[in-house]
Design a protein around this motif. Structure first.
Motif, short mmCIF file in Angstrom:
data_model
loop_
_atom_site.label_atom_id
_atom_site.label_comp_id
_atom_site.label_asym_id
_atom_site.label_seq_id
_atom_site.Cartn_x
_atom_site.Cartn_y
_atom_site.Cartn_z
N TRP A 1 0.83 -1.21 0.00
CA TRP A 1 0.00 0.00 0.00
C TRP A 1 0.86 1.26 0.00
CZ3 TRP A 1 -4.35 1.19 -1.80
CH2 TRP A 1 -5.37 0.24 -1.87
N ALA A 2 2.00 1.21 0.64
CA ALA A 2 2.90 2.37 0.60
C ALA A 2 3.42 2.58 -0.82
CB ALA A 2 4.06 2.17 1.57
N ARG A 3 3.74 1.49 -1.50
CA ARG A 3 4.21 1.61 -2.89
C ARG A 3 3.10 2.11 -3.80
NH1 ARG A 3 8.74 -2.80 -4.62
NH2 ARG A 3 8.55 -1.47 -6.46
N MET A 4 1.88 1.65 -3.57
CA MET A 4 0.76 2.14 -4.38
C MET A 4 0.48 3.62 -4.09
SD MET A 4 -1.96 -1.02 -4.70
CE MET A 4 -1.96 -1.58 -3.01
N ALA A 5 0.59 4.00 -2.83
CA ALA A 5 0.40 5.40 -2.48
C ALA A 5 1.45 6.28 -3.14
CB ALA A 5 0.44 5.58 -0.96
N ALA A 6 2.69 5.79 -3.19
CA ALA A 6 3.76 6.55 -3.83
C ALA A 6 3.46 6.77 -5.31
CB ALA A 6 5.09 5.82 -3.66
N ALA A 7 2.86 5.75 -5.95
CA ALA A 7 2.54 5.86 -7.38
C ALA A 7 1.34 6.78 -7.62
CB ALA A 7 2.27 4.47 -7.96
N LEU B 1 0.33 9.35 -5.41
CA LEU B 1 0.46 10.65 -4.76
C LEU B 1 0.72 11.75 -5.79
CD1 LEU B 1 0.27 11.25 -1.71
CD2 LEU B 1 2.77 11.41 -1.67
N GLY B 2 -0.02 12.83 -5.67
CA GLY B 2 0.12 13.94 -6.59
C GLY B 2 -0.73 13.82 -7.83
N LYS B 3 -1.34 12.64 -8.02
CA LYS B 3 -2.20 12.43 -9.19
C LYS B 3 -3.67 12.41 -8.82
CE LYS B 3 1.32 9.42 -11.33
NZ LYS B 3 1.58 8.04 -11.81
N PHE C 1 -9.72 7.62 -9.78
CA PHE C 1 -8.97 6.40 -9.51
C PHE C 1 -7.87 6.64 -8.48
CE2 PHE C 1 -5.33 3.60 -10.18
CZ PHE C 1 -5.91 2.36 -10.14
N TYR C 2 -7.07 7.68 -8.68
CA TYR C 2 -5.96 7.95 -7.77
C TYR C 2 -6.46 8.44 -6.41
CZ TYR C 2 -3.11 7.51 -11.97
OH TYR C 2 -2.51 7.04 -13.12
N ALA C 3 -7.52 9.23 -6.42
CA ALA C 3 -8.09 9.67 -5.15
C ALA C 3 -8.61 8.47 -4.35
CB ALA C 3 -9.22 10.67 -5.41
N SER C 4 -9.25 7.54 -5.05
CA SER C 4 -9.74 6.33 -4.41
C SER C 4 -8.59 5.50 -3.87
CB SER C 4 -10.56 5.51 -5.41
OG SER C 4 -10.91 4.25 -4.87
N LYS C 5 -7.51 5.44 -4.63
CA LYS C 5 -6.35 4.64 -4.20
C LYS C 5 -5.75 5.23 -2.92
CE LYS C 5 -5.12 1.74 -6.41
NZ LYS C 5 -5.43 0.29 -6.39
N LEU C 6 -5.59 6.51 -2.87
CA LEU C 6 -5.01 7.13 -1.67
C LEU C 6 -5.95 7.03 -0.47
CD1 LEU C 6 -3.35 10.28 -3.26
CD2 LEU C 6 -2.18 8.36 -2.17
#
Length: 592
Positions: A535-541, A543-545, A551-556
């Motif tokens: 999850w930290a690696r996914m958050a890194a990918a 973050l900022g997007k 999709f990215y908001a949901s991921k974070l």
């Protein structure tokens, strides 16, 4: 039940943005020749179409009808033979097979996504190609060139299926006490005699031939697991010109009546002096069989993920549409008599738990698949050795943790439906029943926990564990300050896991019961920490997007939920590990 939709966006995110799989493939010439980002995209798109459009509609009807046995023959549910033929014609059975024998040659990181889609569509259906692929792995790695040429092309093409015949009525985990015998013949073949149980796909009507891989003992075999050999035993004999000949002397005695996976034929197989050929060396059958175990155990873990994903998709759709009561903060759907249940905190807790576990599992299974690819294809000896070590360490976690939390997800999905989740027509109860077997076969999850803690962690003196631990430390060290909300709790979780590892390494020296007493809780603590790393690696990918699209908001948002609500489970698990084995032995056997 909601129509299944392959989660292609998330698969692309994990492969391309989290792990940069295309660069990984380019670094290995054997893979660079067959796959790139565009090829991977096309394969996933087509796999999504056939699994969602052809196989998923058969899931419930297959469960209702089940397989039928009569006079040694097994009939699969209506639609299965036609769907299997279509699946085979697309080359999907051999997606990871060597192109020299007709396979696609795709890396495991790709075939893992295909497996997830297949098993989400129908776990029972997916078992047939899965067992064939597993048999192919062992044949490819250990059989003679003559056997490979004779059997692999038709197996990769899906014209012939495969099965793995290990378990006997008296011998499950303890394969060293099997009784099936192999008598050598003058022509170099063997006569195989014995009974095997729980054989997935041992008999069916999907293909013209089934190639059984059978564990058996030679007359002069040493006792125990060191006396087991592996044999290829076809259902129908294959002539020198490749055509099918006479029926071999083996039969299906019955099929099991099971809790779930009703459309998968689970067979009792009788070998009555059946003709077979040795795969690999005498008395080294377990080593030959275990070639496929890392792949198959990851595959079973993916089955847990798959059922959780299918359950989540249905639960989300239901939660958006089902109206019951008002939101705690007041009416949301002003034009309706009540609000959709997705407004309620407990429903959101269940849905977010499912989402976090599914997406964490997808990232983790892909990570392990990429280690398998490195171990197999890399030309860098040091990289191969490191990947092999990680595969050894993480395979039991992938099998056990993904299936344990997969069952949790299917139960949450059933619960979201309330009473309707208990009714067959909605499909949620089937997913609970189907998922349950994943915790049992391919080595029960208790055995996986013993393997992780006893063999891999304690057995290596902690060396294997430190490879993974050091990688996480390096990731956290190199992450920027903006990642602090994710790396700080990850560091603390890893420190706790480091502490637990040291605790068990020391306590095991004093009391051999400590490993077994701690193993399951330790594996779960390891799993939650590994998911935190994912999850930290996914958050890194992402973050900022998060301003780009939902999709990215949901991921974070899901990452934050995981760290806030799921990762803290490690603290109760740690307390159980540290409690030791003493309380397990306070009762005599007759006091239970």
């Amino acid at each position: 039940m909601a129509d299944y939709k392959a989660p292609l966006r998330d698969m692309r995110f994990v492969l391309n943005e989290v792990f940069d799989a295309p660069s990984h493939w380019r670094a290995m010439p054997a893979l660079a020749e067959v796959v790139d980002a565009e090829t991977a995209e096309a394969i996933l798109e087509e796999a999504g179409k056939i699994t969602a459009g052809t196989i998923a509609p058969l899931n419930r009807s297959g469960d209702e009808e089940g397989c039928r046995w009569q006079d040694g023959s097994v009939t699969t549910p209506a639609g299965y033979p036609e769907a299997y033929k279509l699946y085979a014609e697309g080359g999907w059975v051999g997606v990871g097979g060597d192109p020299a024998y007709g396979g696609m040659g795709m890396p495991k990181a790709i075939s893992a996504q295909v497996e997830e889609m297949m098993n989400s569509a129908s776990l029972a259906f997916g078992l047939y190609p899965m067992l064939t692929s597993g048999a192919c792995l062992s044949i490819y790695a250990h059989a003679s060139e003559a056997l490979k040429q004779k059997y692999l092309p038709n197996m990769y093409a899906g014209l012939w299926a495969g099965s793995m015949c290990l378990t006997e009525p008296h011998a499950g985990t303890d394969l060293g006490i099997i009784r099936t015998k192999a008598e050598p013949q003058a022509d170099g073949s063997y006569k195989i005699s014995g009974t095997k149980i729980f054989i997935t796909g041992g008999e069916h009507d999907l293909t013209d031939n089934i190639i059984h891989l059978v564990l058996a003992k030679l007359p002069d075999a040493p006792a125990g697991s060191k006396g087991i050999s592996l044999f290829l035993v076809p259902k129908v004999m294959v002539n020198d010109d490749g055509s099918l000949g006479s029926r071999n002397t083996l039969s299906c005695g019955s099929i099991e009546h099971k809790m779930g996976i009703q459309a998968s034929a689970t067979c009792v197989m009788n070998f009555d002096g059946a003709t077979g050929w040795m795969v690999g060396e005498p008395n080294k059958g377990l080593a030959a069989m275990f070639t496929m175990m890392n792949y198959e155990r990851l595959g079973v873990g993916i089955q847990g993920l798959s059922t959780g994903e299918r359950s989540y998709q249905s639960a989300v759709e239901y939660a958006r549409e089902r109206i019951q009561s008002r939101a705690p903060t007041g009416p949301v759907a002003q034009d309706k008599a009540a609000d959709p249940i997705i407004v309620h905190p407990d429903v959101r807790r269940m849905l977010l738990t499912m989402k976090a576990l599914n997406e964490g599992g997808r990232a983790f299974s892909t990570y392990v698949a990429m280690q398998l690819d490195t171990a197999k294809f890399s030309e860098d000896a040091e990289a191969r050795q490191r990947a092999e070590a990680l595969v050894a360490l993480l395979t039991p976690v992938a099998k056990a943790f993904l299936t344990d939390v997969g069952l949790e997800s299917t139960i949450h999905g059933q619960q979201v439906f309330g009473g309707h989740g208990f009714i067959r027509e909605w499909g949620q109860e089937q997913l609970v029943r189907d998922c349950r077997i994943t915790q049992i076969y391919e080595g029960t999850n208790g055995i996986q926990a013993l393997d992780l803690l006893g063999r891999k962690v304690v057995g290596s003196g902690g060396d294997l564990y430190r490879i993974f631990s050091d990688e996480i430390v390096g990731f956290c060290r190199d992450a920027g300050a903006e990642m602090g909300e994710f790396t700080a709790p990850l560091v603390k979780a890893l420190e706790l896991l480091d502490e637990l590892t040291a605790h068990v390494l020391e306590s095991a020296k004093r009391n051999p019961n400590e490993i077994g007493a701690a193993s399951v809780e330790y594996l779960h603590a390891f799993g939650y920490t590994a998911y935190a790393y994912m999850w930290a690696r996914m958050a890194a990918a992402a973050l900022g997007k998060d301003g780009e699209d939902d999709f990215y908001a949901s991921k974070l948002g899901t990452a934050r939920f995981y760290f806030a609500r799921l990762l803290p489970r490690i603290h109760s698990l740690a307390a159980s590990v540290k409690a030791g084995s003493e309380s397990l032995y306070l009762l005599e056997a007759n006091q239970f």
